[in-house]
Motif scaffolding. Structure first.
Motif: not given
Length: 354
Positions: A106-107, A109-110, A113, A154, A295, A318
């Protein structure tokens, strides 16, 4: 055979390294572990505390990296969740996964994006074509790339947070190779933070390939950690800059890490999913300091693909900082990291990113 693999990996080029020894009595690590995981050299050094307890903490930190790889993230080990997810019959989708794997997917893919389609967790069809995962590199034919590109978005990867399920396009393959080492640093750092909190250690540093995490302090006086950034034009043990940091997560992505030459043309491993070919850029490496290892790892790849100007708003969103190294040996550093940078390579010039 195992010894040979370990020796080769530990001798391989690390993008980052801890440069902490300053000749002080408390500058030497109390214990350390050097081994291999995630196909990369792993080093754990811990400071302070009794030797037996420190050694156990260092081993536990390494074991956490190894477990994350073989149990969760590896695309090639049959023992891992990611392997089983990729091997699942599309008729069984959506597939429920562990919270650990879901959170990483999830992170990542975020973050990706913001790439404009240049990066994705669903990139496996292309990395397999180029041999990125196996280091058996080849230049695919144009029609092979054209067939793989629709399987590298994605947009076709669906994550349901409530059900903790994953589904994706038949023929698609998920690949977390671009964030695994940073995620490994997160796991190891969590072990070291617990040991610092209970008084077992004063601090520790872990490196997994091109990702580094620093925890606590390495000297009794609490001096900053000094992290060396590898010279993209030098050998594995040459640094062109150092970063003075406290607790931090830092990762480097560079075109020098995996290269191969065919018919006089050199290719690297950082693929642009909008073209299917290695990213065409005047950058040679990007180093990112972020809130987590995952990250920092994801953002270093993303910034390399986006370039300095497009990357700056992503970094700001971020809460991350970056150091961009160009082919002409110009180094651009974001404002928050700029005071921490000291150039040691005379051929480089420094400016603030803007």
């Amino acid at each position: 055979m195992r010894k040979s693999i370990v020796s080769r990996c530990l001798a391989a080029a690390l993008a980052l390294g801890a440069l902490c020894a300053c000749g002080r009595a408390d500058s030497a690590p109390t214990a350390s572990v050097q081994n291999v995981a995630m196909g990369s050299a792993v080093s754990v050094q811990v400071y302070g505390g009794r030797e037996a307890a420190a050694s156990a903490a260092a081993k536990d930190a390494y074991d956490a990296v190894q477990a994350l790889d073989v149990q969760v993230l590896s695309r090639t080990a049959s023992s891992s969740e990611m392997y089983r997810l990729n091997a699942a019959d599309p008729a069984d989708f959506p597939v429920q996964v562990s919270a650990e794997l879901f959170d990483v997917l999830q992170r990542t893919k975020e973050i990706y994006s913001a790439s404009g389609g240049r990066a994705a967790v669903g990139c496996g069809a292309l990395t397999q074509l180029w041999g990125v995962d196996t280091d058996e590199f080849r230049v695919p034919a144009a029609d092979e790339i054209a067939q793989a590109l629709p399987l590298c978005s994605d947009d076709t990867v669906t994550l349901d947070a409530q059900a903790r399920t994953v589904s994706f396009l038949p023929g698609q393959t998920l690949n977390l190779g671009s964030v695994g080492k940073g995620a490994g640093c997160d796991k190891a750092a969590a072990v070291l933070k617990e040991a610092v909190a209970d008084g077992t250690l004063r601090g520790g540093v872990v490196s997994v390939g091109g990702s580094v995490a620093t925890v606590g302090a390495w000297t009794k006086a609490g001096e900053p950690w000094r992290i060396g950034v590898r010279d993209p034009f030098g050998d594995a043990n040459t640094y062109f800059a150092t970063l003075s940091v406290g607790e931090a997560y830092i990762s480097t992505s560079g075109s020098y890490e995996k290269q191969f030459t065919i018919d006089g043309k050199t290719y690297h491993h950082i693929l642009d999913l909008t073209t299917g070919y290695p990213a065409d850029t005047d950058l040679v490496s990007v180093t990112v300091s972020a809130q987590t290892g995952l990250e920092s790892d994801a953002l270093s790849t993303l910034c390399f693909l986006l370039g300095e100007q497009a990357a700056l708003p992503v970094l700001e969103s971020c809460g991350a900082e970056a150091l961009f190294v160009y082919a002409d040996k110009t180094v651009a550093v974001t404002a928050g990291l700029y005071p921490a940078v000291e150039l040691t390579g005379a051929a480089y010039t420094l400016r603030e990113a803007a």
